[in-house]
Write an enzyme that holds these catalytic residues in place. Structure first.
Site, PDB file in Angstrom:
ATOM      1  CE  LYS A 130      13.831  30.102  45.647  1.00 28.69           C
ATOM      2  NZ  LYS A 130      15.139  30.295  44.970  1.00 28.69           N
TER       3      LYS A 130
ATOM      4  CB  SER B 198      14.190  30.905  41.421  1.00 29.24           C
ATOM      5  OG  SER B 198      15.132  30.542  42.417  1.00 29.24           O
TER       6      SER B 198
ATOM      7  CB  SER C 188      17.950  32.408  42.297  1.00 26.44           C
ATOM      8  OG  SER C 188      17.705  31.942  40.996  1.00 26.44           O
TER       9      SER C 188
END
Length: 502
Positions: free
Chosen positions: A73, A154, A178
């Site tokens: 990420k 996210s 997330s």
């Protein structure tokens, strides 16, 4: 340093001439370049990845993840030319040339990080009317099961990339949902570890009380292998002081028979939102494999929500200010106030779809010494942990809890923001800092939903083993077909046509 788009070709030798690590890296990049333009899951490809793989092949180095191509990420730093942006244009030049400790562990184990994944900008904390999976840097990420559906945030890019088969392993981060939400909604496995099992150093933060990186993978075994590598103490992150003592070889403890004799609590209070049929099918599998199921119909969570928000807002200001002040890169923002001002000055790019009212609320908080903050943290933690998960387990003599992770994916809505139809029980584990594993459990009208396994602090080995036993009994899970809309799938499209009139 410009960000390298996923669609740009990366110079490389032919696959036929490559060693195993180089071949895996080239194949992953080729899949990204072929498939990802319709997904938007990859925010940047590391132009040094192929050379790293060649060096690994030449060295003969072996490791637990030797030659495996994966992605992380884009709020996690890694050395090299690719910036760590958290999806924001304010960090477009955030090239720190530092490996986060978890990245150093991945490299030491032989993994090749081919690139960074898109995310909900600032890990979805900027606004309460945001669109999951959107960032100014990366644009909108799409769900591979239906491209007009949300990938959830996210860690949206990490979830979509693994769900689409671009790679089999990725790293996401979670503050509240997330890791587990993107995994469930993209039909894959996600593990939010106990806070403090995995280092957060050089990860763009929200909350030191709740933040943790975690594996997002194609299978439970791969999640166990990945966690085994990234778990461990880090002197720069005080929360991890027990990690070396608590970690184990999680893959070695997987047991397909582990459900037998276990008492599992069914979180009916966190169920519904269209997942009931899939949940009943999953529960039947658990029973057939020898688990005793205990119904838990009620739980009072009113002490959690508002207090959690106070904690997140207060810690966001303090923790993000510290991160931005410590970046060695020539970034234009050093405080949350700077970020708010930057977004206002670049509103056409940053604020056209939704605002930054959550940032503004965070900026107004009074700091970590504020008695209101301290009380909110104590109240929410006690309600979710000792008086929540721990009490449910003890009162019902349970080994773990299960329930649906999230509703099926909602449509991407640029007008109204996320339109989520339900909740799930992930907030208990998030606020308590306890582990939470999600494993694919079925499809709801063609869209994946996950089964959550939740346990006490440091119970990753147990949850992974239970999830593995369920996964093995469940059998293969349907792969995505990249429908433009689920309404055009062969299961749904005929039902939308008018009945034949005589």
């Amino acid at each position: 340093m410009p960000i390298i788009a996923a669609s740009e070709p990366v110079a490389a030798a032919p696959v036929v001439a490559a060693g195993p690590a180089e071949a895996a890296t080239l194949e992953a990049i080729a899949r990204i370049q072929q498939i990802d333009p319709q997904l938007g899951s990859i925010i940047a490809i590391d132009p040094t990845a192929v050379e790293q793989a060649r060096r690994l092949d030449a060295s003969g180095t072996s490791g637990a993840l030797a030659g495996i191509a994966m992605v992380i990420k884009d709020n996690i730093e890694m050395a090299g030319p690719v910036p760590t942006t958290a999806g924001s244009l304010a960090l477009a030049n955030n090239v720190t040339n530092r490996d986060a400790p978890l990245v150093a562990r991945l490299r030491a184990a032989g993994a090749i990080i081919v690139g960074k994944t898109n995310l909900s900008e600032w890990a979805n904390i900027r606004s309460n009317s945001s669109i999951s999976g959107w960032s100014a840097v990366g644009g909108q990420t799409h769900n591979p099961y239906a491209l007009d559906r949300s990938p959830c945030g996210s860690s949206s890019g990490s979830g979509a990339a693994v769900g689409a088969g671009l790679v089999r392993m990725a790293i996401g981060t979670e503050t509240d949902g997330s890791v587990t939400c993107p995994a469930a909604i993209n039909g894959i496995v996600g593990l939010k570890p106990t806070v403090g099992l995995v280092s957060r150093t050089y990860v763009v933060p929200i909350s030191h009380s709740q933040d943790t990186p975690g594996p997002i993978t194609a299978s439970v075994r791969e999640a166990a292998e990945l966690l085994t590598v990234i778990a461990g103490s880090d002197p720069a992150d005080p929360a991890t002081r027990e990690a070396d003592q608590r970690k184990t070889n999680y893959a070695a403890t997987l047991d397909a028979g582990s459900l037998r004799g276990k008492r599992i609590g069914v979180m009916r209070f966190a169920s519904g939102f269209g997942t009931d049929a899939a949940l009943e099918t999953a529960l039947a599998v658990l029973r057939e494999r020898g688990a005793t199921l205990v119904e838990i119909k009620k739980f009072d969570d009113k002490a959690i929500g508002g207090n959690e928000l106070t904690v997140l807002l207060t810690e966001l200001k303090a923790d993000l200010n510290a991160y931005l002040a410590g970046s060695p890169a020539p970034i234009p923002v050093r405080t949350l106030a700077d970020v708010i001002a930057f977004n206002t000055a670049h509103s056409a790019e940053e604020l056209a779809l939704f605002g930054q009212e959550t940032f503004v609320k965070a900026q107004a908080t009074k700091g970590l010494d504020d008695p209101g903050y301290k009380k909110a943290r104590q109240t929410s933690f006690l309600a979710a942990g000792p008086n929540g998960i721990d009490r449910l387990l003890k009162a019902n003599m349970l080994d773990a809890l299960v329930g649906p992770t999230m509703p099926p994916a909602w449509k991407i809505d640029a007008v109204n923001g996320d339109q989520v139809s339900g909740g799930g029980a992930g907030s208990l584990a998030a606020v308590a800092g306890y582990p939470h594993l999600t494993v694919p459990m079925g499809l709801v009208k063609g869209l994946p939903v996950g089964l959550s396994f939740i346990g006490p602090k440091w119970s990753e080995a147990l949850l992974l083993s239970l999830g593995y036993a369920y996964e093995q009994a469940r059998g293969p899970f349907p792969t995505p077909k990249f429908y433009r809309s689920i309404e055009e799938s062969p299961d749904i499209a005929p039902l939308l046509k008018p009945a034949v009139r005589r």
